[in-house]
Design an enzyme around this catalytic site. Sequence first.
Site, PDB file in Angstrom:
ATOM      1  N   CYS A   1       0.862  -1.188   0.000  1.00 21.79           N
ATOM      2  CA  CYS A   1       0.000   0.000   0.000  1.00 21.79           C
ATOM      3  C   CYS A   1       0.897   1.237   0.000  1.00 21.79           C
ATOM      4  O   CYS A   1       1.760   1.382   0.885  1.00 21.79           O
ATOM      5  CB  CYS A   1      -0.845  -0.040   1.271  1.00 21.79           C
ATOM      6  SG  CYS A   1      -1.893   1.394   1.528  1.00 21.79           S
ATOM      7  N   CYS A  32      -0.729   3.909  -6.365  1.00 25.28           N
ATOM      8  CA  CYS A  32      -1.724   3.358  -5.451  1.00 25.28           C
ATOM      9  C   CYS A  32      -1.987   1.953  -5.954  1.00 25.28           C
ATOM     10  O   CYS A  32      -2.197   1.763  -7.165  1.00 25.28           O
ATOM     11  CB  CYS A  32      -3.003   4.191  -5.476  1.00 25.28           C
ATOM     12  SG  CYS A  32      -4.375   3.422  -4.572  1.00 25.28           S
TER      13      CYS A  32
HETATM   14  N1  DGL Z   1      -4.101   0.924  -2.111  1.00 22.08           N
HETATM   15  C1  DGL Z   1      -3.636   1.921  -1.261  1.00 22.08           C
HETATM   16  C2  DGL Z   1      -2.417   2.632  -1.831  1.00 22.08           C
HETATM   17  O1  DGL Z   1      -1.612   1.998  -2.490  1.00 22.08           O
HETATM   18  C3  DGL Z   1      -4.551   2.917  -0.615  1.00 22.08           C
HETATM   19  C4  DGL Z   1      -5.967   3.026  -0.948  1.00 22.08           C
HETATM   20  C5  DGL Z   1      -6.704   3.670   0.207  1.00 22.08           C
HETATM   21  O2  DGL Z   1      -6.923   2.942   1.178  1.00 22.08           O
HETATM   22  O3  DGL Z   1      -6.996   4.869   0.127  1.00 22.08           O
HETATM   23  O4  DGL Z   1      -2.226   3.805  -1.616  1.00 22.08           O
END
Ligand code: DGL
Length: 282
Positions: free
Chosen positions: A69, A202
Amino acid sequence: MIGVFDSGHGGLTVVRALVARFPRVPFIYLGDHAHVPYGDRPSDEIVSLTRHGVEALFRRGCTLVLLGCNTATCVAARTLQRHWLPVSGWQGRNVLGIVAPTVEAATQTPWAVTEPQYPQKYNTDTVAVFGTTRTVASHAYPEEIRKRCPKVTVVQQTCSELAGAIEHGAPEAELDALVEQGVTALLAQTGGTPPHRAILGCTHYPLVEHLFRRHLPPFTRLLSQPEVVADSLEDYLNRHRHFIEASESASAEPVLLTTGEPAGVNATARIFWPEAPDFRAA
Ligand code: DGL
C-alpha cells in the site's frame, strides 16, 4: 512466511504478482477492509492502523511484512522501521514498503544510492505520480526521485475518490470519469504537456491501468508496481534467504485475511484477482 498488508483490496494486485513469482513461498495477505480507504485519513491514524496490521501478521508467524500500500508506506513505513520495530519486541522481523522499489525503477538507481550517480544532463523527463491524498501530501515520491535524478520534473496528482470507487466495484463508466478527471488535472499542471512516465502510485490503480492508458498518450510509459515490487523482493530474498528458508514448500497456498466481512470482501476480491482464494476473518 511473508505477510502483505493493505488497507483493502489494492494489495491483491501486488500479492497476485508475488504468488506467481514465488510459488513455493507461503504468503498471508491482510486487508484492513474495516477501515478502507486510508487515503484521506489523518497520518497518526494510518500509522496506528498499519502497526496493528503488521503486528497481526507477525502474530500469525510472518517474519517479513511488505506494505502493499503506497499510503501506508509513505505515511507509516519509516516510523515503523526506525522507531517502532527496534523496541517492539519482534526481534529478527522486518517491514518493507513499496516506495523504494518504485523509485528504484523510476530512476534506474539503487535505493542505497541517494545522490546522482551519472551525468544528469539528458535525464530531464517529466514523471507523473498518481496517488491518494496522503501519498501525494507526504511528498515521498518527488523527494526520493529528485535526490537521485535532480533534473527530472515530478508532477503529482491526487485521485482522491478512485481507490474507494474501485474498492466498491463501481461501474466502468464511473471509474473512467474519475481517471479522466485525474489525468486532466495533471495535464493542467503541466500546461498540457504529457509526462514521459507515469507511476500509478496506489495499488488499487493497476485495476484501472487500461483507463490510464486510454487517457494518456501512447508514449507515456506506465510503471507497473506489482512487477517492480516482485523484482525487488526477489533481489531482497536472494540476499536474506532466512526469511523464507524455513517456510518454503511445494504446495504453498496463499492465505487471505480481512478485518471486514468476508462474504462481501470475497465478491469484490474476484475483480482484483479472479482466482483468489476465499478471504477469512482475521
Ligand atoms: N491501495 C492503497 C495505496 O496503495 C490505498 C488506498 C486507500 O486505502 O486509500 O495507496
